[in-house]
Write a protein that holds these residues in place. Structure first.
Motif, PDB file in Angstrom:
ATOM      1  N   SER A  17     -33.378  -0.926  92.019  1.00 53.90           N
ATOM      2  CA  SER A  17     -33.966  -2.260  92.101  1.00 53.90           C
ATOM      3  C   SER A  17     -35.240  -2.246  92.935  1.00 53.90           C
ATOM      4  O   SER A  17     -35.392  -1.413  93.840  1.00 53.90           O
ATOM      5  CB  SER A  17     -32.980  -3.239  92.738  1.00 53.90           C
ATOM      6  OG  SER A  17     -31.810  -3.356  91.962  1.00 53.90           O
ATOM      7  N   ARG A  19     -38.205  -5.423  94.451  1.00 54.26           N
ATOM      8  CA  ARG A  19     -38.602  -6.826  94.507  1.00 54.26           C
ATOM      9  C   ARG A  19     -40.103  -6.902  94.733  1.00 54.26           C
ATOM     10  O   ARG A  19     -40.599  -6.454  95.766  1.00 54.26           O
ATOM     11  CB  ARG A  19     -37.878  -7.564  95.631  1.00 54.26           C
ATOM     12  CG  ARG A  19     -38.090  -9.069  95.594  1.00 54.26           C
ATOM     13  CD  ARG A  19     -37.644  -9.695  96.887  1.00 54.26           C
ATOM     14  NE  ARG A  19     -37.515 -11.139  96.794  1.00 54.26           N
ATOM     15  CZ  ARG A  19     -37.614 -11.959  97.837  1.00 54.26           C
ATOM     16  NH1 ARG A  19     -37.830 -11.474  99.037  1.00 54.26           N
ATOM     17  NH2 ARG A  19     -37.462 -13.272  97.666  1.00 54.26           N
ATOM     18  N   ARG A  67     -32.124  -8.653  83.437  1.00 57.67           N
ATOM     19  CA  ARG A  67     -32.355  -7.640  84.477  1.00 57.67           C
ATOM     20  C   ARG A  67     -33.347  -8.124  85.537  1.00 57.67           C
ATOM     21  O   ARG A  67     -33.216  -7.753  86.708  1.00 57.67           O
ATOM     22  CB  ARG A  67     -32.893  -6.359  83.838  1.00 57.67           C
ATOM     23  CG  ARG A  67     -31.963  -5.733  82.825  1.00 57.67           C
ATOM     24  CD  ARG A  67     -32.477  -4.370  82.361  1.00 57.67           C
ATOM     25  NE  ARG A  67     -33.787  -4.441  81.708  1.00 57.67           N
ATOM     26  CZ  ARG A  67     -34.858  -3.791  82.135  1.00 57.67           C
ATOM     27  NH1 ARG A  67     -34.795  -3.017  83.207  1.00 57.67           N
ATOM     28  NH2 ARG A  67     -35.997  -3.892  81.478  1.00 57.67           N
ATOM     29  N   GLN A  82     -37.614 -10.152  91.103  1.00 62.13           N
ATOM     30  CA  GLN A  82     -36.515  -9.255  91.425  1.00 62.13           C
ATOM     31  C   GLN A  82     -36.195  -8.445  90.192  1.00 62.13           C
ATOM     32  O   GLN A  82     -35.864  -9.008  89.142  1.00 62.13           O
ATOM     33  CB  GLN A  82     -35.291 -10.053  91.870  1.00 62.13           C
ATOM     34  CG  GLN A  82     -34.074  -9.208  92.174  1.00 62.13           C
ATOM     35  CD  GLN A  82     -34.265  -8.313  93.382  1.00 62.13           C
ATOM     36  OE1 GLN A  82     -34.819  -8.740  94.403  1.00 62.13           O
ATOM     37  NE2 GLN A  82     -33.825  -7.065  93.291  1.00 62.13           N
ATOM     38  N   ASN A  84     -33.851  -5.549  88.625  1.00 63.78           N
ATOM     39  CA  ASN A  84     -32.618  -4.774  88.743  1.00 63.78           C
ATOM     40  C   ASN A  84     -32.419  -3.906  87.507  1.00 63.78           C
ATOM     41  O   ASN A  84     -33.046  -4.130  86.475  1.00 63.78           O
ATOM     42  CB  ASN A  84     -31.426  -5.709  88.910  1.00 63.78           C
ATOM     43  CG  ASN A  84     -31.510  -6.551  90.166  1.00 63.78           C
ATOM     44  OD1 ASN A  84     -32.070  -6.127  91.171  1.00 63.78           O
ATOM     45  ND2 ASN A  84     -30.954  -7.752  90.108  1.00 63.78           N
ATOM     46  N   SER A  85     -31.533  -2.954  87.628  1.00 68.91           N
ATOM     47  CA  SER A  85     -31.217  -2.052  86.502  1.00 68.91           C
ATOM     48  C   SER A  85     -32.485  -1.502  85.861  1.00 68.91           C
ATOM     49  O   SER A  85     -32.647  -1.512  84.637  1.00 68.91           O
ATOM     50  CB  SER A  85     -30.386  -2.811  85.449  1.00 68.91           C
ATOM     51  OG  SER A  85     -29.199  -3.313  86.020  1.00 68.91           O
TER      52      SER A  85
END
Length: 120
Positions: A17, A19, A67, A82, A84-85
């Motif tokens: 991840s 951000r 995601r 953000q 993720n994955s």
């Protein structure tokens, strides 16, 4: 002088991840949409995500739905992404953009970009 300054990019392994943040300054962005685009080497810049001033309208590219999450803090004139994955195909330079109307590649204001690299 209007500035959009991105931060938070870097190198991450697949499945990880990151951000991203984009801080806007130099004028009021009241009413402006903000969002993210990305451009991989040798490819055209593509839309990633956008959010309206109120946050009530959000849209994502199909490739990142489920995601990535976009959000904004109007008190700080900042928009976040953000991620993720993460997948190797997410590797690109990510650009913050702002526009009064719909966010497109011809949007009015742009940041300088931040590199995101996802290793397999």
């Amino acid at each position: 002088q209007v500035q959009l300054v991105e931060s938070g990019g870097g190198l991450v392994q697949a499945g990880g991840s990151l951000r991203l943040s984009c801080a806007a300054s130099g004028r009021t962005f009241s009413g402006y949409r903000m969002g993210w685009f990305r451009q991989a080497t040798g490819k055209e810049r593509e839309f990633v995500a956008a959010i309206s001033w109120s946050g009530g309208s959000i849209r994502y590219a199909d490739s990142v739905k489920g995601r990535f999450t976009i959000s904004r803090d109007n008190a700080k004139n900042t928009v976040y992404l953000q991620m993720n994955s993460l997948k190797p195909e997410d590797t690109a330079v990510y650009f913050c953009a702002s526009n009064l109307g719909l966010l497109t590649t011809t949007s009015q204001f742009w940041g300088q970009g931040t590199q995101v690299t996802v290793s397999s």
